[in-house]
Write a protein that holds these residues in place. Sequence first.
Motif, PDB file in Angstrom:
ATOM      1  N   ASP A  40     -59.747 -26.157  37.858  1.00 10.96           N
ATOM      2  CA  ASP A  40     -59.861 -26.804  36.556  1.00 10.96           C
ATOM      3  C   ASP A  40     -60.960 -27.855  36.562  1.00 10.96           C
ATOM      4  O   ASP A  40     -61.596 -28.122  35.535  1.00 10.96           O
ATOM      5  CB  ASP A  40     -58.528 -27.436  36.151  1.00 10.96           C
TER       6      ASP A  40
ATOM      7  N   HIS B 172     -64.040 -26.072  35.808  1.00  9.12           N
ATOM      8  CA  HIS B 172     -64.051 -25.800  34.365  1.00  9.12           C
ATOM      9  C   HIS B 172     -64.470 -27.042  33.583  1.00  9.12           C
ATOM     10  O   HIS B 172     -65.320 -26.986  32.692  1.00  9.12           O
ATOM     11  CB  HIS B 172     -62.655 -25.339  33.924  1.00  9.12           C
TER      12      HIS B 172
ATOM     13  N   LEU C 264     -71.746 -23.249  36.966  1.00  7.86           N
ATOM     14  CA  LEU C 264     -70.346 -22.806  36.871  1.00  7.86           C
ATOM     15  C   LEU C 264     -70.078 -21.574  37.745  1.00  7.86           C
ATOM     16  O   LEU C 264     -69.017 -21.468  38.363  1.00  7.86           O
ATOM     17  CB  LEU C 264     -69.988 -22.500  35.421  1.00  7.86           C
TER      18      LEU C 264
ATOM     19  N   SER D  12     -67.485 -21.522  40.746  1.00  6.07           N
ATOM     20  CA  SER D  12     -66.393 -20.540  40.727  1.00  6.07           C
ATOM     21  C   SER D  12     -66.329 -19.745  42.025  1.00  6.07           C
ATOM     22  O   SER D  12     -65.241 -19.461  42.543  1.00  6.07           O
ATOM     23  CB  SER D  12     -66.575 -19.587  39.535  1.00  6.07           C
TER      24      SER D  12
ATOM     25  N   HIS E  36     -63.808 -25.880  23.259  1.00  8.53           N
ATOM     26  CA  HIS E  36     -63.841 -25.971  24.722  1.00  8.53           C
ATOM     27  C   HIS E  36     -62.780 -26.952  25.222  1.00  8.53           C
ATOM     28  O   HIS E  36     -62.071 -26.688  26.198  1.00  8.53           O
ATOM     29  CB  HIS E  36     -65.226 -26.429  25.198  1.00  8.53           C
TER      30      HIS E  36
ATOM     31  N   ASP F  29     -59.344 -26.647  27.576  1.00  9.70           N
ATOM     32  CA  ASP F  29     -59.024 -27.501  28.722  1.00  9.70           C
ATOM     33  C   ASP F  29     -57.599 -28.037  28.629  1.00  9.70           C
ATOM     34  O   ASP F  29     -56.893 -28.126  29.635  1.00  9.70           O
ATOM     35  CB  ASP F  29     -60.006 -28.677  28.802  1.00  9.70           C
TER      36      ASP F  29
ATOM     37  N   THR G 289     -60.268 -19.315  37.499  1.00  9.44           N
ATOM     38  CA  THR G 289     -61.640 -19.060  37.918  1.00  9.44           C
ATOM     39  C   THR G 289     -62.166 -17.739  37.366  1.00  9.44           C
ATOM     40  O   THR G 289     -63.310 -17.655  36.907  1.00  9.44           O
ATOM     41  CB  THR G 289     -61.751 -19.057  39.451  1.00  9.44           C
TER      42      THR G 289
ATOM     43  N   ILE H  44     -63.031 -18.211  33.834  1.00  8.22           N
ATOM     44  CA  ILE H  44     -64.309 -18.915  33.708  1.00  8.22           C
ATOM     45  C   ILE H  44     -65.480 -17.957  33.948  1.00  8.22           C
ATOM     46  O   ILE H  44     -66.434 -17.912  33.177  1.00  8.22           O
ATOM     47  CB  ILE H  44     -64.384 -20.094  34.698  1.00  8.22           C
TER      48      ILE H  44
END
Length: 293
Positions: free
Chosen positions: A42, A45, A90, A94, A148, A152, A183, A186
Amino acid sequence: MHNHDHTNSSKRIGWAFFLNLCFTVIEFIGGWLTSSTAIMADAVHDLGDSLSIGLAWVLSKVSEKGSNNDFTYGYRRLSLLGALVNGLVLIAGSVWVLSEAIPKLLQPEMPLVEGMLGLAILGVIVNGFSAYKLSHGKTLNEKVLNWHLLEDVLGWVAVLIVSIVLLFVDWPILDPALSIVFTLYIVFNVGKNLWSTTRLFLQATPDKTLSESLHRSLSSLEDVRSVHHLHLWSLDGEHHVLTAHLVLQRALTLEQQLSLKRAIADRLGEFELAHTTIEFEFEEEACRDASVI
């Protein structure tokens, strides 16, 4: 009034950026201290969202400068560069999370559940407050960023639920399993956005249907025989640029050309394009761009 709204929007985005950036740092530290890969996932993220919010904030400032001799279309295209960097960061994050989480599926370790629970509660509060601040905004930037942040909040709710379960049940595998789900989610979304951003960066047509509609609309004008060299590309995914050559049916007087230009402006006004360049050609005239692809 417009400047007042722009200033308020910039302030709201700035608040959201600093809150999320500070909390992202806390997340990485907390994930390391609690040995929770779910919190680390997270954190990655939230890092992406912090980069997105920061980029939106900077661009809201830079966009005020407008165009100049160096950047004749202005600075909107910087958002594509930022999106590319954001996506690559990202993806790299990840891959690191997956390299940590997958081995823990085979040998799961119980995280420090109390710390995980505390961070989850803090995550819901911080992201929820940021989403609340941006929910008052009317700009497209704020609306997109708000979605977004709501994602979250839902992610931290999931961490909260798992941490509560782990308080009562000895299932340490839930932590790496949740991090892998986060992940993969994402990577899937970033992958799609990265591909779209790369296409726009390479000046691919942002919308084929729009391009075809523009071609039909211009071709149907009374004094236009045909349309060629129609190019549609985008500065940032929202502000599109059009150039086209229109072959005329016959020679037109100055007054007739002005009338045709007004008709073109009316047609193109429906499409809300940021910049347009239209060139008239006569049927017997050789197109100077004939050899250009």
